[in-house]
Design a protein around this motif. Structure first.
Motif, PDB file in Angstrom:
ATOM      1  N   ASN A 161      40.939  57.530  15.859  1.00  0.00           N
ATOM      2  CA  ASN A 161      40.194  58.024  17.021  1.00  0.00           C
ATOM      3  C   ASN A 161      39.673  59.446  16.814  1.00  0.00           C
ATOM      4  O   ASN A 161      39.300  60.123  17.760  1.00  0.00           O
ATOM      5  CB  ASN A 161      41.088  57.985  18.266  1.00  0.00           C
ATOM      6  N   ILE A 162      39.634  59.884  15.573  1.00  0.00           N
ATOM      7  CA  ILE A 162      39.156  61.239  15.249  1.00  0.00           C
ATOM      8  C   ILE A 162      37.908  61.142  14.390  1.00  0.00           C
ATOM      9  O   ILE A 162      37.911  60.502  13.331  1.00  0.00           O
ATOM     10  CB  ILE A 162      40.242  62.037  14.501  1.00  0.00           C
ATOM     11  N   ILE A 163      36.834  61.747  14.866  1.00  0.00           N
ATOM     12  CA  ILE A 163      35.642  61.856  14.031  1.00  0.00           C
ATOM     13  C   ILE A 163      35.499  63.312  13.606  1.00  0.00           C
ATOM     14  O   ILE A 163      35.977  64.221  14.286  1.00  0.00           O
ATOM     15  CB  ILE A 163      34.362  61.376  14.744  1.00  0.00           C
ATOM     16  N   TYR A 164      34.870  63.506  12.485  1.00  0.00           N
ATOM     17  CA  TYR A 164      34.706  64.867  11.977  1.00  0.00           C
ATOM     18  C   TYR A 164      33.361  64.981  11.273  1.00  0.00           C
ATOM     19  O   TYR A 164      32.813  63.999  10.762  1.00  0.00           O
ATOM     20  CB  TYR A 164      35.854  65.231  11.022  1.00  0.00           C
ATOM     21  N   ILE A 165      32.837  66.194  11.266  1.00  0.00           N
ATOM     22  CA  ILE A 165      31.621  66.507  10.511  1.00  0.00           C
ATOM     23  C   ILE A 165      32.028  67.446   9.390  1.00  0.00           C
ATOM     24  O   ILE A 165      32.658  68.480   9.627  1.00  0.00           O
ATOM     25  CB  ILE A 165      30.551  67.178  11.390  1.00  0.00           C
ATOM     26  N   LEU A 166      31.690  67.071   8.172  1.00  0.00           N
ATOM     27  CA  LEU A 166      32.029  67.852   6.988  1.00  0.00           C
ATOM     28  C   LEU A 166      30.838  67.723   6.033  1.00  0.00           C
ATOM     29  O   LEU A 166      30.882  66.979   5.072  1.00  0.00           O
ATOM     30  CB  LEU A 166      33.318  67.287   6.386  1.00  0.00           C
ATOM     31  N   PRO A 167      29.745  68.427   6.326  1.00  0.00           N
ATOM     32  CA  PRO A 167      28.459  68.123   5.693  1.00  0.00           C
ATOM     33  C   PRO A 167      28.214  68.893   4.400  1.00  0.00           C
ATOM     34  O   PRO A 167      28.877  69.902   4.115  1.00  0.00           O
ATOM     35  CB  PRO A 167      27.464  68.585   6.764  1.00  0.00           C
ATOM     36  N   PRO A 168      27.241  68.441   3.610  1.00  0.00           N
ATOM     37  CA  PRO A 168      26.765  69.274   2.497  1.00  0.00           C
ATOM     38  C   PRO A 168      26.221  70.591   3.055  1.00  0.00           C
ATOM     39  O   PRO A 168      25.694  70.635   4.172  1.00  0.00           O
ATOM     40  CB  PRO A 168      25.643  68.436   1.880  1.00  0.00           C
ATOM     41  N   TYR A 169      26.327  71.639   2.272  1.00  0.00           N
ATOM     42  CA  TYR A 169      25.949  72.966   2.773  1.00  0.00           C
ATOM     43  C   TYR A 169      24.441  73.122   2.975  1.00  0.00           C
ATOM     44  O   TYR A 169      24.009  74.056   3.649  1.00  0.00           O
ATOM     45  CB  TYR A 169      26.460  74.051   1.826  1.00  0.00           C
ATOM     46  N   ILE A 170      23.671  72.214   2.422  1.00  0.00           N
ATOM     47  CA  ILE A 170      22.218  72.316   2.570  1.00  0.00           C
ATOM     48  C   ILE A 170      21.713  71.664   3.857  1.00  0.00           C
ATOM     49  O   ILE A 170      20.508  71.679   4.126  1.00  0.00           O
ATOM     50  CB  ILE A 170      21.480  71.688   1.372  1.00  0.00           C
ATOM     51  N   ILE A 171      22.607  71.095   4.640  1.00  0.00           N
ATOM     52  CA  ILE A 171      22.165  70.406   5.855  1.00  0.00           C
ATOM     53  C   ILE A 171      21.394  71.374   6.751  1.00  0.00           C
ATOM     54  O   ILE A 171      21.747  72.542   6.890  1.00  0.00           O
ATOM     55  CB  ILE A 171      23.362  69.785   6.603  1.00  0.00           C
ATOM     56  N   SER A 172      20.328  70.862   7.360  1.00  0.00           N
ATOM     57  CA  SER A 172      19.484  71.705   8.211  1.00  0.00           C
ATOM     58  C   SER A 172      20.047  71.795   9.621  1.00  0.00           C
ATOM     59  O   SER A 172      20.852  70.957  10.048  1.00  0.00           O
ATOM     60  CB  SER A 172      18.066  71.122   8.280  1.00  0.00           C
ATOM     61  N   ASP A 173      19.614  72.808  10.360  1.00  0.00           N
ATOM     62  CA  ASP A 173      19.992  72.924  11.767  1.00  0.00           C
ATOM     63  C   ASP A 173      19.514  71.704  12.550  1.00  0.00           C
ATOM     64  O   ASP A 173      20.192  71.232  13.466  1.00  0.00           O
ATOM     65  CB  ASP A 173      19.393  74.197  12.378  1.00  0.00           C
TER      66      ASP A 173
END
Length: 433
Positions: free
Chosen positions: A404-416
């Protein structure tokens, strides 16, 4: 001998998902009722594309490894060049420039005084080596110690040593009787830190303390403060316990600094690295240690040798990929992106923390985790997991929930813009699911 006549050309009547289902066993997947596996044919930047041309934002960096985006041209160029020079060579009795150069560049930027690099294949094997270093260190010193200290709910890998120092869970249930004993303690906080440090101070036969600094990843993105970890490390060192920092997930910028242990006053004796090490290009593991640990293995007695190795130890191509990834990581633009993502996550946390379905929301560096309110059903096997997973896939976002836990852990180039799109999709899910 095998019957070559049985070799067949894949059927053109089947798509990639159908062909996959006939021959592949996927990780962490109950294959009896698995959701169809999405056929990815291309990666570019923060996106991957399926065979029908649908684009997905890789918001979890493909299991936390892809820190600079897919098919990064600088890494691809360096890897291609190395393929025409030396693809691999046995690393016992031989060496090569990429392995030496990577160690020379990496050691000076690691927290504390790390002096030696031992190469392996992945995060689990990096942990295995760290444990063996500690246990044999004490044996070589003539002071055998066999106990190990770790956190409850920790996750350090799926090999047997790594499972042993991980919290007992559905990942380990089938093997619990075969795992060695470990002393598990709670994550430190203001209420329990005095009790924990007192407990540690009384330990006499503990070889090492292993931990994921600041964030327990697969345990549910559980987060804790550096100042309390510092106190545990100080107590451990006072008790003669070696310190292993498992930075497999937290390393290379994830916590807002290049390494999570930079936020500590007391530094580890051993550091485990993998995942972002090669920029997500290919497998490679590293275990670093202080000169004090290394020296304990120097002897005329061959029984004091660290007898550990892998066929692909220090693979030159993987080392070159890591060097190229370091080039990018150490650019000021990358650090600026890390700080930008950190700030965006912090603002999003404030925006959603009052939503009725948000049981908890926590953030460290470029990682933000949202725990869904599900009543009593909060395990990794929560039915909510598949609902959320499918919901975000429909919107072209790869988010792989931990129950029941979601997380965002994106590549550093992700745009705003892409971050805002993910945030809006999460807010919609909090209302609709």
């Amino acid at each position: 001998m095998s019957d070559i006549s049985k070799l067949q050309t894949p059927s053109s009547e089947l798509n990639l998902t159908e062909r996959d289902s006939k021959v592949i066993w996927h990780p962490y997947t109950q294959m009896k009722n698995a959701l169809p596996h999405i056929p990815i044919v291309k990666g570019e930047g923060v996106y991957v594309f399926d065979e029908n041309g649908k684009r997905y934002i890789d918001a979890v960096s493909s299991w936390w490894v892809n820190i600079h985006g897919h098919a990064h041209p600088h890494i691809a160029k360096k890897v291609a060049e190395q393929l025409n020079i030396l693809e691999h060579v046995i690393f016992a009795g031989f060496t090569h420039e990429p392995a030496v150069l990577l160690a020379e560049r990496l050691l000076p930027i690691l927290p504390g005084k790390q002096d030696k690099v031992f190469y392996t294949d992945n995060g689990s094997t990096a942990v295995e080596v760290a444990l063996k270093m500690c246990l044999q260190y004490w044996d070589n010193k003539g002071k055998p110690k066999t106990r190990i200290l770790a956190f409850k709910n920790a996750y350090h890998g799926d090999t047997f040593g790594a499972m042993s120092v991980s919290g007992r869970s559905i990942f380990t249930d089938a093997f619990n009787s075969l795992l060695f004993d470990v002393d598990f303690i709670d994550l430190p906080n203001e209420d329990n830190i005095s009790h924990l440090t007192s407990y540690i101070s009384q330990l006499t036969d503990t070889a090492c303390f292993i931990f994921e600094p600041l964030i327990l990843g697969s345990g549910g993105m559980l987060m804790y403060e550096a100042k309390y970890l510092d106190e545990l490390i100080a107590a451990s060192k006072q008790a003669g316990i070696l310190i292993i920092a498992d930075e497999v997930m937290t390393g290379f910028g994830r916590t807002g600094t290049y390494f999570a242990c930079e936020k500590l006053d007391n530094k580890p004796d051993i550091i485990c690295l993998s995942k972002g090490l090669t920029g997500g290009t290919m497998p490679l593991g590293i275990t670093t240690c202080t000169d004090e640990i290394f020296t304990a293995f120097l002897s005329e007695d061959k029984l004091k040798t660290l007898y550990h190795g892998h066929s692909f130890t220090a693979n030159p191509i993987a080392c070159v990929a890591s060097l190229a990834s370091l080039d990018i990581l150490l650019q000021k633009e990358t650090l600026a992106n890390i700080k930008r993502i950190e700030a965006k996550h912090a603002a999003f946390l404030l925006e959603i923390k009052a939503y009725p379905k948000v049981k908890a929301v926590r953030q460290t560096g470029t990682i933000i985790a949202i725990e869904w309110e599900t009543g009593n059903e909060t395990s990794y096997l929560s039915n909510l997991r598949n609902l959320l997973y499918s919901y975000f896939l429909e919107k072209g976002i790869i988010l792989r929930p931990l129950g029941n836990i979601i997380y965002i852990l994106p590549p550093y180039i992700i745009s705003d813009e892409d971050l805002d799109y993910i945030y809006e999709a999460i807010k919609s899910a909090l209302v609709e699911i």
